[in-house]
Scaffold this motif. Structure first.
Motif, PDB file in Angstrom:
ATOM      1  N   SER A  33       8.655  11.401  24.051  1.00 59.16           N
ATOM      2  CA  SER A  33       8.966   9.977  24.230  1.00 59.16           C
ATOM      3  C   SER A  33       8.022   9.369  25.264  1.00 59.16           C
ATOM      4  O   SER A  33       7.780   9.981  26.305  1.00 59.16           O
ATOM      5  CB  SER A  33      10.413   9.818  24.708  1.00 59.16           C
ATOM      6  N   HIS A  43      12.978   6.007  23.697  1.00 60.10           N
ATOM      7  CA  HIS A  43      13.170   6.557  22.362  1.00 60.10           C
ATOM      8  C   HIS A  43      12.001   7.457  21.970  1.00 60.10           C
ATOM      9  O   HIS A  43      10.868   7.262  22.402  1.00 60.10           O
ATOM     10  CB  HIS A  43      13.331   5.431  21.347  1.00 60.10           C
ATOM     11  N   ILE A  44      12.318   8.421  21.144  1.00 55.26           N
ATOM     12  CA  ILE A  44      11.324   9.363  20.672  1.00 55.26           C
ATOM     13  C   ILE A  44      10.209   8.629  19.919  1.00 55.26           C
ATOM     14  O   ILE A  44      10.432   7.564  19.319  1.00 55.26           O
ATOM     15  CB  ILE A  44      12.016  10.411  19.771  1.00 55.26           C
ATOM     16  N   GLY A  77      16.521  10.672  20.744  1.00 55.76           N
ATOM     17  CA  GLY A  77      15.562  11.330  19.866  1.00 55.76           C
ATOM     18  C   GLY A  77      15.972  11.399  18.412  1.00 55.76           C
ATOM     19  O   GLY A  77      15.180  11.846  17.579  1.00 55.76           O
TER      20      GLY A  77
END
Length: 281
Positions: A33, A43-44, A77
């Motif tokens: 991330s 967020h991933i 994720g």
């Protein structure tokens, strides 16, 4: 991708040859991330799920090993969905949160964690005074349940605030029997019970791994790199991957491969999967 030496490239090739019996370990922030001002929005990388599912076809297991709470890493994720895909392929995804104090796997689907360390509650009680003394009252304090993280990234002078806070929070942590882990504009205080190196060693032993790749970006990943060095001395094929950035280079000197940020990590993992597939065929 830049190999740090001829030996680094040789380690990569050796790991490719035992990929099917190898574990891939990955930090979360700065590795899967991008680093952002608000850690709740980290967020991933959008390409990560596809790359991880493809990679899983070529390796024994994938583990995300992070200082974040396991639940945060799973949610930010989308890792439960990734775990579904790996399960369908007969592979397992592990998530180790809070430096190994929490564990989740796609097979068991339950977070198993430790109790909050003694001294953490009194540390939190004394923390506001330490922040005021350092002129950092507006620092973002993240309660992780088993740890406390103080983020300076949102302050007008993040580096200055970090430098002022580090010695006072270290002394406060010592007073309460806790350990301090500095990172990118963040200072984390937790118990001394576990670190990423211990997770790497345990995973390698439990899974009977013949190889281990670990990618990280920050000081919290040093123990994982050191564990890989010891495993390599014991005969495992290992590869230490640094996800470098303009603001952090602590791992570069310890690395076999240097890439730039999460996009670079994913490009390397995609190439590794392709190389392993070619060897297998």
């Amino acid at each position: 991708m830049r190999f740090s030496s001829v030996e680094g490239e040789q380690r990569y090739q050796a790991l490719v040859r035992v990929a099917s019996r190898s574990v891939v370990g990955l930090d979360f922030d700065g590795t899967l991330s991008p680093i952002v001002d608000d850690p709740t929005r980290a967020h991933i990388h959008p390409d990560a799920p596809e790359v991880l599912v493809d990679l899983a076809q070529e390796v024994a297991a994938i583990a995300v090993i992070t200082g974040r709470p396991a639940r945060q890493a799973l949610d930010l994720g989308g890792l439960e969905e990734v775990g579904d895909a790996l399960d369908a392929a007969g592979k397992e995804l592990y998530v180790f949160g809070q430096y190994g104090n929490e564990r989740w796997s796609s097979r068991h689907r339950r977070i198993v964690g430790a109790r909050p360390p003694r001294g953490l509650a009194t540390f939190e009680r004394d923390l506001p005074r330490a922040l005021r003394t350092a002129g950092a009252s507006e620092a973002y304090v993240e309660d992780k349940g088993l740890a406390v993280a103080v983020h300076t990234r949102r302050l007008p002078d993040p580096e200055g605030a970090f430098d002022r806070l580090l010695p006072s929070l270290r002394a406060l942590a010592d007073r309460h029997g806790l350990v301090l882990e500095p990172g990118r504009s963040v200072i984390e205080v937790r118990s001394a019970g576990s670190h990423k190196g211990m997770v790497v060693e345990r995973l390698a032993a439990d899974l009977g791994a013949e190889g281990f790749l670990f990618a990280g970006d920050d000081l919290g990943d040093v123990e994982a790199f050191e564990a890989l060095e010891a495993l390599g001395d014991g005969g495992l094929a290992t590869l230490r991957v640094c996800s470098a950035s303009d603001e952090q280079s602590a791992l570069i000197a310890l690395s076999d491969v240097v890439v730039h940020g999460p996009a670079g990590v994913l490009e390397l993992l995609g190439g590794f999967a392709a190389d392993a597939r070619a060897v297998r065929r």
